[in-house]
Design an enzyme around this catalytic site. Structure first.
Site, short mmCIF file in Angstrom:
data_model
loop_
_atom_site.label_atom_id
_atom_site.label_comp_id
_atom_site.label_asym_id
_atom_site.label_seq_id
_atom_site.Cartn_x
_atom_site.Cartn_y
_atom_site.Cartn_z
N ASN A 9 1.09 -1.06 -0.43
CA ASN A 9 -0.05 0.20 -0.16
C ASN A 9 0.45 0.99 0.02
O ASN A 9 1.24 1.31 1.16
CB ASN A 9 -0.73 0.00 1.23
N TRP A 10 1.21 1.95 -0.95
CA TRP A 10 1.77 2.99 -1.27
C TRP A 10 1.44 4.01 -0.28
O TRP A 10 1.75 5.03 -0.64
CB TRP A 10 2.48 2.88 -2.72
N LYS A 11 -0.15 4.43 -0.52
CA LYS A 11 -0.91 4.94 0.80
C LYS A 11 -0.18 6.75 -0.40
O LYS A 11 -0.88 6.73 -1.41
CB LYS A 11 -0.08 5.39 1.28
N HIS A 99 -9.53 0.64 4.75
CA HIS A 99 -8.20 0.85 5.50
C HIS A 99 -8.01 2.05 7.37
O HIS A 99 -9.73 2.48 6.19
CB HIS A 99 -7.09 1.04 4.62
N GLU A 101 -7.00 4.21 7.55
CA GLU A 101 -7.49 5.60 7.28
C GLU A 101 -8.80 6.20 6.92
O GLU A 101 -8.47 7.08 6.82
CB GLU A 101 -5.73 5.85 6.90
N GLU A 171 -4.96 -4.91 10.81
CA GLU A 171 -4.53 -4.41 10.79
C GLU A 171 -4.27 -3.38 11.78
O GLU A 171 -5.32 -2.81 12.06
CB GLU A 171 -4.17 -2.54 9.38
N GLY A 177 2.74 2.20 10.68
CA GLY A 177 3.17 3.69 10.59
C GLY A 177 4.07 3.69 12.44
O GLY A 177 5.40 4.99 12.24
N SER A 212 3.99 -1.65 10.07
CA SER A 212 5.19 -2.28 10.44
C SER A 212 6.05 -3.84 9.87
O SER A 212 6.72 -4.08 10.59
CB SER A 212 5.57 -1.69 11.50
N GLY A 234 5.09 1.42 4.50
CA GLY A 234 6.75 2.19 4.48
C GLY A 234 7.29 1.24 3.81
O GLY A 234 8.32 1.67 2.90
#
Ligand code: 13P
Length: 254
Positions: A9-11, A99, A101, A171, A177, A212, A234
């Site tokens: 997931n490159w966000k 997600h 976020e 998640e 993160g 992470s 990340g």
């Protein structure tokens, strides 16, 4: 043998040019793996504006492309949104939904997430459905309750037959993160809960861990009996780290 999946997931990272370059690196590194050995399925999820470029780079390779969200309607007056049919038309096979976020910054509920799952499935996309508890919820010892509510709400709306076409990602919000991944035991414990809950409805789908994940901790996390891969944030922005995670997943398939 477990069939493993690693999704990146490159966000909100990478311009189209940067994404094409990163995707090309991933294709090269992942393509070198395996030989005759089985390799994990690989999905990369760049921002909407980079999907076209990444689909072009990954065409005719084993690397799949997914979006990071979709709207629940096919089309309409929804400024700034992107529909599942548009995502499919650009050449994606997967889409992340729910997600944390999106739940946090866009106030997405399980009911809305379920409608996005239905929209994605109607277009032939594989939804990667995310669930997870916050730190407060874990510390209050209500992790199982939170995950159960999230999944049961989604399952009730989506139905077992359609849920069977999904991938689930666990998640924990506190691990995203933060550099503080769940331990292998913590991850496996929740994965087992999710697997049991879904099995009661006759649903058996891959359950990915996210939060992470690194090249260093991936193998330990993947050893969990109900851990079928990872949703990587990340570390998916560095092709070599991502490829190492894909290799660790592949090792579980031998
Ligand atoms: P990190 O791997 O950066 O913790 O992000 C996890 C994640 O949110 C993937 O969807």
């Amino acid at each position: 043998m477990k069939h493993m999946i690693v999704a990146g997931n490159w966000k909100m990272h990478t311009t189209a040019a940067e994404a094409a370059a990163l995707a090309a690196e991933v294709v090269t590194l992942v393509g070198k793996q395996g030989g005759t050995a089985p390799t994990a399925d690989v999905v990369i999820c760049p921002p909407f504006t980079s999907l076209d470029a990444v689909v072009a780079v990954t065409a005719d390779t084993s690397v799949h492309v997914g979006a990071q969200d979709c709207h629940h309607e096919h089309h309409g007056a929804f400024t700034g949104d992107v529909s599942a049919s548009m995502i499919r038309a650009v050449g994606c096979s997967h889409v992340i939904v729910g997600h944390s976020e999106r739940r946090r910054y866009h106030h997405e509920t399980d009911t809305l997430i379920a409608s996005k799952v239905l929209a994605a499935l109607a277009e032939g996309l594989v939804p990667i459905v995310c669930v997870g508890e916050t730190l407060d919820e874990r510390e209050a010892n209500i992790t199982t309750q939170v995950i159960t509510t999230q999944l049961e709400t989604i399952l009730q709306i989506v139905g077992a037959e359609r849920m069977q076409q999904c991938i689930v990602a666990y998640e924990p919000v506190w691990a995203i993160g933060t550099g503080r991944a769940a331990t292998a035991e913590q991850a496996q414990e929740v994965h087992a809960t999710i697997a049991a809950l879904l099995a009661k409805a006759g649903v058996h789908v891959p359950i990915l861990y996210g939060g992470s994940v690194t090249a260093e901790n991936a193998a330990t996390l993947f050893a969990g009996a109900d851990v079928y891969g990872a949703l990587v944030g990340g570390a998916s922005l560095k092709a070599d780290a991502f490829a190492a995670i894909v290799a660790a997943a592949g090792a579980q398939m031998q």
